[in-house]
Enzyme design. Structure first.
Site, short mmCIF file in Angstrom:
data_model
loop_
_atom_site.label_atom_id
_atom_site.label_comp_id
_atom_site.label_asym_id
_atom_site.label_seq_id
_atom_site.Cartn_x
_atom_site.Cartn_y
_atom_site.Cartn_z
N TYR A 164 -6.82 28.69 86.14
CA TYR A 164 -8.28 28.66 86.31
C TYR A 164 -8.82 27.27 85.96
O TYR A 164 -9.63 26.70 86.71
CB TYR A 164 -8.90 29.73 85.42
CG TYR A 164 -10.39 29.89 85.60
CD1 TYR A 164 -10.90 30.56 86.72
CD2 TYR A 164 -11.29 29.42 84.66
CE1 TYR A 164 -12.26 30.72 86.89
CE2 TYR A 164 -12.66 29.58 84.81
CZ TYR A 164 -13.15 30.23 85.93
OH TYR A 164 -14.51 30.39 86.09
N ARG A 206 -21.29 40.51 94.84
CA ARG A 206 -21.61 41.01 93.50
C ARG A 206 -21.76 39.83 92.55
O ARG A 206 -21.49 38.69 92.89
CB ARG A 206 -20.54 41.97 92.99
CG ARG A 206 -19.20 41.31 92.71
CD ARG A 206 -18.19 42.30 92.14
NE ARG A 206 -16.96 41.60 91.74
CZ ARG A 206 -15.90 42.20 91.19
NH1 ARG A 206 -15.93 43.51 90.98
NH2 ARG A 206 -14.84 41.50 90.84
#
Length: 258
Positions: free
Chosen positions: A153, A16
């Protein structure tokens, strides 16, 4: 002729979003594509929709055995890969340094950082056999500048940037180029939820990106086109470099009164 005619590409996180856009574009440009993900239903649906010369394989990027199986299956189906796109990643934001647990931190590191390391480690021998190629590692603007509430992150994406440079130094003698892409905000399912997993409205998204010079988020295909350029022979003298696609984010923010 397609810009990737004759290429064999292995792409992680292709079920996706940005990864899916890469799978579709690479196939349209002539590459034979094997892509992996942990979202099996979505991955199988993408492969069925794109059609010939595209194959889906389950791939947990934190698992060395899964990577080796992906490489082996690529070689068996299409021959040794000469393109690797380390696209798979997860995002945790809105959690402070003091509030983030070690387990949550390591989950991000294992997918975003260790996954890229394993992808390169297991693909490079086959890529050398292919006579060289191109590795494209998806980092982030968080790999160039920090953003509060994204300590894991940001750490993982800085690591991807650093590993890219080291790999470029080691692999150039084998005819393998290694570059990193640093997107800013991209309109994907991963960026459409807040820190609690609740959906972000279109109005909230628009407000976030309104201060960028281009005033909007990127569409996944815009990043896929940059990945295609780096995968292709058009970028034959580019290695060890960062390619930023951020709508001007790192340039600064627009003053709406000027």
């Amino acid at each position: 002729m397609g810009r990737l005619d004759g290429k064999v590409a292995l792409i992680s996180g292709g079920a996706r979003g940005q990864g899916e856009a890469e799978v579709r574009l690479f196939a349209a440009e002539g590459a034979k594509v094997v892509f992996g993900d942990v979202l099996h239903d979505l991955g199988e649906a993408v492969a069925a929709d794109v059609g010939p010369n595209v194959h889906y394989i389950p791939l947990d990027v934190t698992d060395p055995g899964a990577w080796q199986k992906a490489v082996d299956e690529t070689v068996s189906l299409y021959g040794p890969p000469n393109v690797l796109v380390n696209n798979a990643g997860i995002l945790v934001f809105g959690v402070s340094l003091m509030d983030m647990s070690l387990d949550d931190y390591m989950q991000v590191i294992n997918v975003n950082q260790v996954g890229v390391f394993l992808g390169m480690k297991h693909t490079v021998p086959a890529m050398i056999e292919a006579g060289g190629g191109s590795i494209v590692n998806i980092s982030s603007t968080n790999g160039i500048a920090g953003y509060s509430g994204t300590v894991a992150y940001t750490a993982s994406k800085f690591a991807v940037r650093g590993m890219t440079k080291d790999a470029a130094l080691e692999l150039g003698k084998h005819g393998i180029r290694v570059n990193s892409i640093h997107p800013g905000g991209v309109d994907t399912p991963m960026t459409s939820q807040d820190a609690l997993g609740d959906a972000i409205t279109e109005e909230e998204k628009a407000a976030v990106y309104a201060m960028l010079p281009l005033g909007r988020a990127a569409q996944p295909v815009e990043i896929a086109h940059l990945a295609m350029y780096l995968a292709s022979d058009d970028s034959s003298y580019s290695t060890g470099a960062e390619f930023v696609a951020d709508g001007g984010m790192l340039a600064g923010f627009v003053n709406p009164e000027v």
